[in-house]
Design a protein around this motif. Structure first.
Motif, PDB file in Angstrom:
ATOM      1  N   THR A  40     -61.310  55.607 -36.063  1.00 44.02           N
ATOM      2  CA  THR A  40     -60.005  55.336 -35.444  1.00 44.02           C
ATOM      3  C   THR A  40     -59.461  54.011 -35.960  1.00 44.02           C
ATOM      4  O   THR A  40     -58.269  53.883 -36.265  1.00 44.02           O
ATOM      5  CB  THR A  40     -60.139  55.282 -33.908  1.00 44.02           C
ATOM      6  OG1 THR A  40     -60.932  56.384 -33.494  1.00 44.02           O
ATOM      7  CG2 THR A  40     -58.790  55.339 -33.253  1.00 44.02           C
ATOM      8  N   THR A  99     -45.743  67.092 -29.213  1.00 40.22           N
ATOM      9  CA  THR A  99     -47.126  67.058 -28.742  1.00 40.22           C
ATOM     10  C   THR A  99     -48.123  66.832 -29.855  1.00 40.22           C
ATOM     11  O   THR A  99     -49.266  66.462 -29.622  1.00 40.22           O
ATOM     12  CB  THR A  99     -47.486  68.380 -28.044  1.00 40.22           C
ATOM     13  OG1 THR A  99     -47.113  69.447 -28.935  1.00 40.22           O
ATOM     14  CG2 THR A  99     -46.730  68.524 -26.742  1.00 40.22           C
ATOM     15  N   TRP A 100     -47.672  67.035 -31.057  1.00 42.41           N
ATOM     16  CA  TRP A 100     -48.580  66.982 -32.198  1.00 42.41           C
ATOM     17  C   TRP A 100     -49.307  65.627 -32.274  1.00 42.41           C
ATOM     18  O   TRP A 100     -50.433  65.510 -32.709  1.00 42.41           O
ATOM     19  CB  TRP A 100     -47.773  67.204 -33.479  1.00 42.41           C
ATOM     20  CG  TRP A 100     -48.621  67.580 -34.637  1.00 42.41           C
ATOM     21  CD1 TRP A 100     -49.332  68.716 -34.767  1.00 42.41           C
ATOM     22  CD2 TRP A 100     -48.830  66.820 -35.818  1.00 42.41           C
ATOM     23  NE1 TRP A 100     -49.984  68.732 -35.968  1.00 42.41           N
ATOM     24  CE2 TRP A 100     -49.688  67.570 -36.632  1.00 42.41           C
ATOM     25  CE3 TRP A 100     -48.369  65.586 -36.260  1.00 42.41           C
ATOM     26  CZ2 TRP A 100     -50.115  67.113 -37.875  1.00 42.41           C
ATOM     27  CZ3 TRP A 100     -48.777  65.138 -37.491  1.00 42.41           C
ATOM     28  CH2 TRP A 100     -49.644  65.901 -38.288  1.00 42.41           C
ATOM     29  N   SER A 119     -50.364  63.758 -29.838  1.00 41.90           N
ATOM     30  CA  SER A 119     -51.431  63.471 -28.883  1.00 41.90           C
ATOM     31  C   SER A 119     -52.518  64.542 -28.879  1.00 41.90           C
ATOM     32  O   SER A 119     -53.465  64.472 -28.120  1.00 41.90           O
ATOM     33  CB  SER A 119     -50.825  63.333 -27.481  1.00 41.90           C
ATOM     34  OG  SER A 119     -49.912  64.384 -27.267  1.00 41.90           O
ATOM     35  N   GLN A 120     -52.344  65.562 -29.757  1.00 38.61           N
ATOM     36  CA  GLN A 120     -53.373  66.605 -29.841  1.00 38.61           C
ATOM     37  C   GLN A 120     -54.692  66.037 -30.343  1.00 38.61           C
ATOM     38  O   GLN A 120     -54.710  65.143 -31.178  1.00 38.61           O
ATOM     39  CB  GLN A 120     -52.923  67.669 -30.836  1.00 38.61           C
ATOM     40  CG  GLN A 120     -52.309  68.870 -30.169  1.00 38.61           C
ATOM     41  CD  GLN A 120     -51.677  69.775 -31.180  1.00 38.61           C
ATOM     42  OE1 GLN A 120     -51.933  69.645 -32.375  1.00 38.61           O
ATOM     43  NE2 GLN A 120     -50.852  70.666 -30.704  1.00 38.61           N
ATOM     44  N   LEU A 121     -55.792  66.595 -29.831  1.00 40.05           N
ATOM     45  CA  LEU A 121     -57.097  66.165 -30.325  1.00 40.05           C
ATOM     46  C   LEU A 121     -57.728  67.305 -31.114  1.00 40.05           C
ATOM     47  O   LEU A 121     -57.682  68.453 -30.715  1.00 40.05           O
ATOM     48  CB  LEU A 121     -58.001  65.800 -29.145  1.00 40.05           C
ATOM     49  CG  LEU A 121     -57.508  64.638 -28.270  1.00 40.05           C
ATOM     50  CD1 LEU A 121     -58.476  64.395 -27.130  1.00 40.05           C
ATOM     51  CD2 LEU A 121     -57.337  63.378 -29.091  1.00 40.05           C
ATOM     52  N   THR A 122     -58.276  66.970 -32.251  1.00 39.28           N
ATOM     53  CA  THR A 122     -58.978  67.961 -33.051  1.00 39.28           C
ATOM     54  C   THR A 122     -60.421  67.496 -33.200  1.00 39.28           C
ATOM     55  O   THR A 122     -60.666  66.317 -33.456  1.00 39.28           O
ATOM     56  CB  THR A 122     -58.332  68.078 -34.443  1.00 39.28           C
ATOM     57  OG1 THR A 122     -56.941  68.240 -34.267  1.00 39.28           O
ATOM     58  CG2 THR A 122     -58.896  69.261 -35.192  1.00 39.28           C
ATOM     59  N   ARG A 132     -57.166  62.623 -34.249  1.00 37.95           N
ATOM     60  CA  ARG A 132     -55.791  62.990 -33.940  1.00 37.95           C
ATOM     61  C   ARG A 132     -55.054  63.213 -35.249  1.00 37.95           C
ATOM     62  O   ARG A 132     -55.031  62.341 -36.103  1.00 37.95           O
ATOM     63  CB  ARG A 132     -55.095  61.859 -33.201  1.00 37.95           C
ATOM     64  CG  ARG A 132     -55.518  61.729 -31.775  1.00 37.95           C
ATOM     65  CD  ARG A 132     -54.619  60.709 -31.147  1.00 37.95           C
ATOM     66  NE  ARG A 132     -55.078  60.395 -29.825  1.00 37.95           N
ATOM     67  CZ  ARG A 132     -54.328  59.760 -28.942  1.00 37.95           C
ATOM     68  NH1 ARG A 132     -53.119  59.378 -29.268  1.00 37.95           N
ATOM     69  NH2 ARG A 132     -54.800  59.499 -27.758  1.00 37.95           N
ATOM     70  N   HIS A 139     -52.763  60.478 -36.370  1.00 33.44           N
ATOM     71  CA  HIS A 139     -53.444  59.317 -36.945  1.00 33.44           C
ATOM     72  C   HIS A 139     -53.711  59.543 -38.429  1.00 33.44           C
ATOM     73  O   HIS A 139     -53.498  58.672 -39.266  1.00 33.44           O
ATOM     74  CB  HIS A 139     -54.774  59.058 -36.229  1.00 33.44           C
ATOM     75  CG  HIS A 139     -54.615  58.389 -34.904  1.00 33.44           C
ATOM     76  ND1 HIS A 139     -55.679  58.059 -34.110  1.00 33.44           N
ATOM     77  CD2 HIS A 139     -53.513  57.987 -34.236  1.00 33.44           C
ATOM     78  CE1 HIS A 139     -55.250  57.477 -33.000  1.00 33.44           C
ATOM     79  NE2 HIS A 139     -53.937  57.431 -33.055  1.00 33.44           N
ATOM     80  N   TYR A 185     -47.369  58.588 -32.694  1.00 32.64           N
ATOM     81  CA  TYR A 185     -48.486  58.572 -31.742  1.00 32.64           C
ATOM     82  C   TYR A 185     -48.466  57.400 -30.781  1.00 32.64           C
ATOM     83  O   TYR A 185     -49.422  57.132 -30.086  1.00 32.64           O
ATOM     84  CB  TYR A 185     -49.843  58.656 -32.470  1.00 32.64           C
ATOM     85  CG  TYR A 185     -50.107  57.598 -33.519  1.00 32.64           C
ATOM     86  CD1 TYR A 185     -50.507  56.324 -33.160  1.00 32.64           C
ATOM     87  CD2 TYR A 185     -50.003  57.898 -34.868  1.00 32.64           C
ATOM     88  CE1 TYR A 185     -50.780  55.373 -34.116  1.00 32.64           C
ATOM     89  CE2 TYR A 185     -50.273  56.950 -35.839  1.00 32.64           C
ATOM     90  CZ  TYR A 185     -50.653  55.687 -35.446  1.00 32.64           C
ATOM     91  OH  TYR A 185     -50.928  54.756 -36.395  1.00 32.64           O
TER      92      TYR A 185
END
Lengths: 291, 343
Positions: free
Chosen positions: A10, A125-126, A128-131, A139, A142, A211
């Motif tokens: 991160t 929303t893209w 704050s999405q978590l993958t 993210r 990021h 983000y």
């Protein structure tokens, strides 16, 4: 160990964008010896520009970058021609006042136009999405931000190293008077450096808004982050500034994870002062910070 | 011209300022504004010792202001200790902190020093927000009311604060006058104009820089105590915020950096402009007053880098030019040539 890897990753992702901001600041300082206190608020401008494009015209943030780039170049060139060119070489004081004044104006205009409250891209929303990649959470925003930062910094590096314009810029960084007498039109270089620096800051803002929410007061945070990154890399060292930015991102995230989220900036600032004490010319710096 | 003003005009300034509340500033609001103007002037005078005479632009003096404000306030809240004593403790703490920061930054050149001081104040701001149980966090701390008395530095109306602020400013201007004439002042200005030459002439650079920084920090800290008592309130943003650092630097710069009277005039002028802009524009659009303030900054940067004091100097050189050839143009304060000669 997972937490550490997560923090590190991160930090690197966020740090890439900090590095981008810092490169702009460093370029302007290197070429003109002007510390631009309004640089953080240029980032703010980028964030608000994308926000306005998205909410009023529905333009996606990543296409919005294409709109922001010419705005940044024009704005930078204009500011340079009209204002900053008049304080070059007149000492630190007028430069500080001028850029500080610009910073206050931008911040308050933003407050008047967009209200003092926190805003983010509605329905986007893209960001704050978590993958999940194995045990590590990523993210996409990021990653996209980091990639854009890397592409631009590589591009800028190529420009500085490979092109005539870049050589002229580096010559101006090394010795403006000498460059001028060898036929470099330094005034033109100043305009281009400011245009590029401003443009990069705006693009960084465009990336950040995907983000992170924006409010008029956060410009100073980016300014300080850029200071830290620039000093880590050595003032005037453009590539060093990018690495400094990544380092700053990592230190910030590590402090947040292991000391406390509220103290993440304190860790960063402490690092900043330590570097200036022990390596005053930055980690990869030029010899000029101390007497 | 300016020297003559310092003598007679200086006395006149304080006499007029002392009688102002009796005939002109009779309302509480105007007197409160007077307190603000006098304290900003005092801060600018204190800042000027480092930034003006020493030529080292600190953008983090809010650190010392905040230390002063918080030390006396905490001692008052938790120990019932008189703010006068608390203020002295605050000055000692701020002095010590300035000594430490001064030692590590003594080698740093111009803009690097500015950056470190800027970030240093931000560290304290963040720490103050973090230790919110002690500092009240963003809500801030309200100071306990006591029976109004000079001993507890609490007064019923604005008048008491006005005179304490005026007395503080008087002492600070006196310190500034003494420094500008003493060998210490010449050493500082010599270092500002050319550090290498000054050192070669035997000026102990490190010592002089540290002395100036510590003295300036202690003076700023006491004003912090004074304003905390005046507002009966202290919070991290108001104590350690960037605006606070900028305000005192600007006061000095606007009036005339490196001069004795510039910071006084500049500090008061800045408060007056801010008040005028607030009255004129705040009703129209919130934030417009800050933009006017910023436009003043930019105008000073472009057209008046020597501050208001340089106006009288410009007139002076214009008059001289008629008699003789012009001397030097760009110096902000008195002739640098003489300063460098001093050992």
């Amino acid at each position: 160990m997972d937490i550490f890897a997560q923090t590190l990753l991160t930090g690197i992702f966020l740090g890439g964008v900090y590095g981008l901001i810092a490169m702009g600041l460093s370029l302007v300082f290197g070429v003109m010896r002007v510390i631009n206190f309004a640089h953080g608020n240029f980032v703010l401008l980028g964030m608000y520009a994308i926000l306005a494009l998205y909410t009023s015209l529905g333009i996606s943030p990543f296409w919005g970058i294409l709109v922001v780039i010419p705005i940044g170049i024009l704005l930078g060139a204009l500011l340079q021609r009209v204002l900053i060119s008049r304080v070059i070489g007149s000492g630190d004081l007028p430069q500080l006042l001028l850029t500080l004044g610009l910073a206050i104006i931008i911040q308050n205009l933003a407050q008047i136009i967009f209200s003092p409250s926190q805003l983010s891209l509605p329905g986007f929303t893209w960001g704050s999405q978590l993958t999940y990649a194995g045990t590590i959470v990523v993210r996409p925003a990021h990653v996209a931000g980091f990639l854009i930062a890397v592409v631009i910094s590589v591009g800028l590096t190529m420009l500085l190293k490979r092109t005539d314009l870049g050589r002229q810029m580096r010559a101006t960084v090394d010795d403006a008077a000498m460059a001028e007498s060898s036929g470099v039109r330094t005034k033109r270089i100043y305009v281009m450096a400011m245009a590029l620096g401003t443009c990069i800051a705006l693009v960084a803002g465009a990336v950040l808004i995907t983000y992170q929410p924006v409010s008029p007061a956060i410009g100073n945070q980016f300014l300080v982050l850029a200071f830290v990154a620039v000093v880590l890399g050595g003032l005037g060292n453009v590539i060093g500034a990018f690495i400094g930015g990544v380092l700053a991102g990592v230190v910030q995230q590590v402090t947040a994870a292991y000391v406390g989220v509220d103290l993440q900036d304190v860790g960063l600032f402490a690092l900043f002062i330590l570097v200036l004490i022990f390596r005053p010319n930055g980690l990869f710096g030029r010899q000029e910070a101390t007497v | 011209m300016i020297k003559k003003f310092s003598g007679i005009g200086g006395v006149l300034f304080f006499v007029i300022a002392a009688t102002l509340p009796l005939w002109l500033m009779t309302g509480e609001y105007v007197r409160g504004l007077g307190v603000r103007a006098l304290t900003v002037a005092a801060l600018a005078v204190a800042w000027n010792i480092v930034g003006g005479f020493g030529g080292r632009l600190s953008f983090g003096h809010a650190a010392f202001f905040g230390i002063g404000a918080y030390t006396s306030s905490l001692l008052l809240i938790h120990g019932g200790i008189s703010p006068w004593l608390g203020g002295l403790v605050g000055m000692a703490v701020a002095g010590l902190l300035a000594l430490l920061l001064g030692i590590v930054t003594v080698r740093l050149r111009g803009i690097y020093f500015t950056l470190v001081t800027f970030v240093f104040a931000l560290i304290l701001l963040n720490l103050a927000r973090y230790f919110s149980e002690l500092t009240g966090g963003d809500v801030g701390l309200s100071l306990p009311l006591s029976a109004p008395s000079l001993g507890m530095l609490q007064f019923k109306g604005q008048l008491g604060y006005y005179y304490v602020a005026l007395g503080t400013l008087l002492i600070y201007v006196a310190i500034s006058v003494i420094i500008s004439k003493a060998p210490f002042g010449y050493r500082l200005r010599a270092l500002r104009d050319d550090e290498e030459v000054a050192e070669a002439l035997g000026v102990a650079a490190k010592k002089a820089k540290l002395q100036a920084f510590v003295l300036s920090a202690m003076m700023v800290a006491f004003v912090g105590t004074l304003l905390a008592q005046h507002d009966l309130f202290v919070d991290p943003g108001g104590a350690f915020g960037v605006e606070r650092s900028v305000e005192m630097a600007l006061g000095a710069i606007f009036g005339g950096i490196g001069t004795v009277w510039g910071p006084v005039v500049g500090g008061i002028g800045l408060v007056a402009i801010a008040e005028w802009a607030d009255n004129a524009f705040h009703g129209a659009v919130a934030g417009a007053d800050a933009i006017v303030y910023a436009l003043v900054l930019i105008s000073v940067a472009l057209w008046l880098p020597g501050g208001l004091a340089s106006i009288t100097q410009r007139i002076g050189t214009l008059l001289k030019r008629r008699k003789k050839a012009p001397i030097e143009e760009n110096s902000i304060s008195e002739s640098p040539k003489r300063e460098v000669e001093v050992k």
